[in-house]
Design a protein around this motif. Structure first.
Motif, PDB file in Angstrom:
ATOM      1  N   LYS A 161      14.181 -51.381  19.667  1.00 14.36           N
ATOM      2  CA  LYS A 161      14.566 -52.166  18.502  1.00 14.36           C
ATOM      3  C   LYS A 161      14.845 -51.322  17.270  1.00 14.36           C
ATOM      4  O   LYS A 161      15.479 -51.785  16.336  1.00 14.36           O
ATOM      5  CB  LYS A 161      13.462 -53.176  18.181  1.00 14.36           C
ATOM      6  N   VAL A 162      14.345 -50.091  17.247  1.00 10.60           N
ATOM      7  CA  VAL A 162      14.506 -49.233  16.088  1.00 10.60           C
ATOM      8  C   VAL A 162      15.743 -48.369  16.260  1.00 10.60           C
ATOM      9  O   VAL A 162      15.904 -47.704  17.282  1.00 10.60           O
ATOM     10  CB  VAL A 162      13.256 -48.337  15.894  1.00 10.60           C
ATOM     11  N   CYS A 163      16.612 -48.417  15.264  1.00 14.73           N
ATOM     12  CA  CYS A 163      17.796 -47.549  15.339  1.00 14.73           C
ATOM     13  C   CYS A 163      17.622 -46.401  14.337  1.00 14.73           C
ATOM     14  O   CYS A 163      17.385 -46.627  13.150  1.00 14.73           O
ATOM     15  CB  CYS A 163      19.066 -48.342  15.068  1.00 14.73           C
ATOM     16  N   PRO A 164      17.714 -45.173  14.815  1.00 16.74           N
ATOM     17  CA  PRO A 164      17.518 -44.023  13.924  1.00 16.74           C
ATOM     18  C   PRO A 164      18.673 -43.908  12.931  1.00 16.74           C
ATOM     19  O   PRO A 164      19.814 -44.242  13.247  1.00 16.74           O
ATOM     20  CB  PRO A 164      17.469 -42.832  14.881  1.00 16.74           C
ATOM     21  N   ARG A 165      18.371 -43.444  11.750  1.00 10.97           N
ATOM     22  CA  ARG A 165      19.391 -43.279  10.722  1.00 10.97           C
ATOM     23  C   ARG A 165      19.509 -41.812  10.369  1.00 10.97           C
ATOM     24  O   ARG A 165      18.516 -41.107  10.254  1.00 10.97           O
ATOM     25  CB  ARG A 165      19.027 -44.069   9.476  1.00 10.97           C
ATOM     26  N   LYS A 166      20.718 -41.386  10.184  1.00 16.59           N
ATOM     27  CA  LYS A 166      20.995 -40.010   9.769  1.00 16.59           C
ATOM     28  C   LYS A 166      21.453 -40.033   8.318  1.00 16.59           C
ATOM     29  O   LYS A 166      22.365 -40.774   7.954  1.00 16.59           O
ATOM     30  CB  LYS A 166      22.084 -39.384  10.652  1.00 16.59           C
ATOM     31  N   PHE A 167      20.801 -39.258   7.502  1.00 19.19           N
ATOM     32  CA  PHE A 167      21.154 -39.178   6.089  1.00 19.19           C
ATOM     33  C   PHE A 167      21.949 -37.909   5.852  1.00 19.19           C
ATOM     34  O   PHE A 167      21.717 -36.872   6.474  1.00 19.19           O
ATOM     35  CB  PHE A 167      19.891 -39.190   5.222  1.00 19.19           C
TER      36      PHE A 167
END
Length: 146
Positions: free
Chosen positions: A100-106
């Motif tokens: 359910k968790v989608c990783p985010r790239k900053f």
């Protein structure tokens, strides 16, 4: 049922018996089994004997002691099986959460909000915002630290 809060102490042993003799989903065993190596005998089994109670009543003391020692010798195996099952349960839960968790790239120059945690000094109250003003990312460090 308890008529007033002053009678709660009378029902506590029954609540504890229920809690300690209920199988936990995560480990697949009861807390009583893990501590004592055998399942609990509920008070109803004393009044109306179950098959287990009848079988134990018919054997003599020497055989009962041998059977009990065998049960206690196997308790380490039961506990090890429970630990393995607990680890599998934790992996299953982590896998379910990670779906359910989608990783985010900053990236540099991107705007982000800072989350205010309840224990931080910036936290003011439950009706105030949980986020601080937008910040601009100047550098991305290892482990996605900004």
């Amino acid at each position: 049922m308890v008529q007033s809060s002053r009678q709660c102490h009378e029902k506590l042993p029954f609540a504890l018996l229920g809690y300690r003799s209920t199988v936990r989903t995560s480990v697949g065993a009861t807390p009583y089994l893990l501590v004592y190596g055998t399942e609990v005998v509920i008070p109803m089994e004393v009044e109306i004997p179950s098959l287990r109670i009848v079988a134990e009543a018919e054997i003599d003391d020497d055989e009962w002691v041998k059977a009990r020692l065998e049960q206690l010798c196997l308790i380490d195996e039961k506990r090890l099986a429970v630990v393995c099952r607990g680890q599998l349960y934790q992996k299953r839960m982590a896998r379910s959460y990670n779906k359910k968790v989608c990783p985010r790239k900053f990236e540099v120059a991107q705007q982000v909000l800072k989350h205010i945690l309840p224990h931080q000094t910036e936290a003011k109250g439950k009706f105030d915002p949980n986020w601080q003003e937008p910040f601009i990312v100047t550098r991305v460090l290892s482990n996605d630290a900004l």
